[in-house]
Motif scaffolding. Structure first.
Motif, PDB file in Angstrom:
ATOM      1  N   SER A  99     -39.764   5.277  49.023  1.00  0.00           N
ATOM      2  CA  SER A  99     -38.358   5.657  49.133  1.00  0.00           C
ATOM      3  C   SER A  99     -37.462   4.711  48.348  1.00  0.00           C
ATOM      4  O   SER A  99     -36.515   5.132  47.675  1.00  0.00           O
ATOM      5  N   THR A 103     -34.379   4.925  45.074  1.00  0.00           N
ATOM      6  CA  THR A 103     -33.004   4.536  45.376  1.00  0.00           C
ATOM      7  C   THR A 103     -32.368   3.910  44.144  1.00  0.00           C
ATOM      8  O   THR A 103     -32.865   2.903  43.632  1.00  0.00           O
ATOM      9  N   SER A 109     -35.613   0.021  51.513  1.00  0.00           N
ATOM     10  CA  SER A 109     -35.786   1.104  52.479  1.00  0.00           C
ATOM     11  C   SER A 109     -36.570   0.596  53.681  1.00  0.00           C
ATOM     12  O   SER A 109     -37.392  -0.320  53.552  1.00  0.00           O
ATOM     13  N   ARG A 111     -38.825   1.953  57.162  1.00  0.00           N
ATOM     14  CA  ARG A 111     -39.480   3.033  57.879  1.00  0.00           C
ATOM     15  C   ARG A 111     -40.196   2.446  59.101  1.00  0.00           C
ATOM     16  O   ARG A 111     -40.669   1.302  59.061  1.00  0.00           O
ATOM     17  N   ARG A 118     -35.879   6.848  64.553  1.00  0.00           N
ATOM     18  CA  ARG A 118     -35.292   7.225  63.265  1.00  0.00           C
ATOM     19  C   ARG A 118     -33.831   6.804  63.135  1.00  0.00           C
ATOM     20  O   ARG A 118     -33.426   6.253  62.113  1.00  0.00           O
ATOM     21  N   GLU A 119     -33.019   7.060  64.159  1.00  0.00           N
ATOM     22  CA  GLU A 119     -31.596   6.738  64.068  1.00  0.00           C
ATOM     23  C   GLU A 119     -31.371   5.241  63.890  1.00  0.00           C
ATOM     24  O   GLU A 119     -30.591   4.808  63.023  1.00  0.00           O
ATOM     25  N   THR A 121     -33.496   3.107  62.752  1.00  0.00           N
ATOM     26  CA  THR A 121     -34.058   2.719  61.459  1.00  0.00           C
ATOM     27  C   THR A 121     -33.048   2.962  60.342  1.00  0.00           C
ATOM     28  O   THR A 121     -32.875   2.127  59.444  1.00  0.00           O
ATOM     29  N   GLU A 122     -32.393   4.098  60.388  1.00  0.00           N
ATOM     30  CA  GLU A 122     -31.393   4.415  59.369  1.00  0.00           C
ATOM     31  C   GLU A 122     -30.206   3.457  59.444  1.00  0.00           C
ATOM     32  O   GLU A 122     -29.637   3.085  58.411  1.00  0.00           O
ATOM     33  N   GLU A 123     -29.849   3.037  60.644  1.00  0.00           N
ATOM     34  CA  GLU A 123     -28.759   2.072  60.792  1.00  0.00           C
ATOM     35  C   GLU A 123     -29.144   0.722  60.185  1.00  0.00           C
ATOM     36  O   GLU A 123     -28.332   0.093  59.490  1.00  0.00           O
ATOM     37  N   GLN A 125     -31.393   0.192  57.847  1.00  0.00           N
ATOM     38  CA  GLN A 125     -31.471   0.366  56.397  1.00  0.00           C
ATOM     39  C   GLN A 125     -30.088   0.330  55.763  1.00  0.00           C
ATOM     40  O   GLN A 125     -29.883  -0.322  54.732  1.00  0.00           O
ATOM     41  N   ALA A 126     -29.128   0.997  56.371  1.00  0.00           N
ATOM     42  CA  ALA A 126     -27.767   0.993  55.843  1.00  0.00           C
ATOM     43  C   ALA A 126     -27.183  -0.417  55.840  1.00  0.00           C
ATOM     44  O   ALA A 126     -26.496  -0.820  54.891  1.00  0.00           O
ATOM     45  N   ARG A 129     -28.758  -2.504  53.070  1.00  0.00           N
ATOM     46  CA  ARG A 129     -28.224  -2.126  51.758  1.00  0.00           C
ATOM     47  C   ARG A 129     -26.805  -2.641  51.575  1.00  0.00           C
ATOM     48  O   ARG A 129     -26.411  -3.008  50.455  1.00  0.00           O
TER      49      ARG A 129
END
Length: 212
Positions: A99, A103, A109, A111, A118-119, A121-123, A125-126, A129
């Motif tokens: 992934s 980018t 990224s 995982r 998932r939620e 994890t996305e937080e 990752q954001a 970044r």
């Protein structure tokens, strides 16, 4: 556990930077040291959040690396070499680096092995970044001041200016524009999210290849 799988950008058209990366991580307290796994790819394993963040920050500072962070169970006992490691965290790290390669902005990224995370994890990752944006935007003069502050956090701006042979105004301006204070303020949250994802990972997923 945390597995980091990283891949060098444009390795066919640039010099091999794997030795440089491994040298840059020499003092990070990892459970399994970074090793070249295939071509220009490097892998390592950590058992706590601090070394994960340290590795990500150093790789972002070096530039030229796609960074994948995988979180989940691994097979125990751990082998002597990360190349022999197995488990869902390794599979998650593979997905993460694939992934990250796609980018275009900040190539980091995350995982996890547990799809219920998932939620969160996305937080994470954001957030990584966002920190990465600050790190990769610094100019050489700003980095000189940041490095001096890291080496001696108790030093005053006047002392740093004297050490770097620049004016105190230059140090103050570099400190302000580098975003270092703001970046440092975010680190505890990054560590908490990493630790939470590790702690809440489904420990029953203890066999390799379980990740859906």
């Amino acid at each position: 556990m945390f597995v980091l799988t990283v891949d060098q950008h444009d390795s066919r058209r640039t010099t091999d930077r794997v030795p440089e990366l491994i040298a840059a991580l020499h003092d990070v307290p990892l459970r399994l040291r970074p090793e070249r796994t295939a071509g220009d790819e490097v892998q390592m394993l950590a058992d706590s959040a601090d070394p994960v963040l340290a590795c990500v920050l150093r790789m972002l500072e070096l530039g030229g690396w796609s960074v994948g962070v995988g979180i989940g169970p691994v097979e125990l006992p751990l082998p002597a070499s990360v190349r022999e490691g197995r488990g869902d965290a390794f599979i998650a790290a593979r997905r993460a680096v694939e992934s990250a390669r796609r980018t275009s902005s900040i190539p980091v990224s995350v995982r996890t092995a547990d799809p219920r995370q998932r939620e969160q994890t996305e937080e994470l990752q954001a957030l990584l970044r966002l920190v990465g944006r600050e790190v990769t935007s610094r100019k050489p003069g700003q980095w000189r001041v940041v490095h001096a502050m890291r080496e001696d956090p108790s030093a005053t701006q006047a002392q740093i200016a004297e050490r770097l042979e620049v004016t105190q105004q230059t140090v103050s301006r570099a400190f302000t524009t580098s975003g270092w204070r703001e970046e440092q303020a975010v680190h505890p949250l990054v560590r908490r999210l990493l630790a939470m994802l590790d702690l809440t990972s489904d420990r029953s997923m203890d066999r390799p290849g379980h990740l859906p």
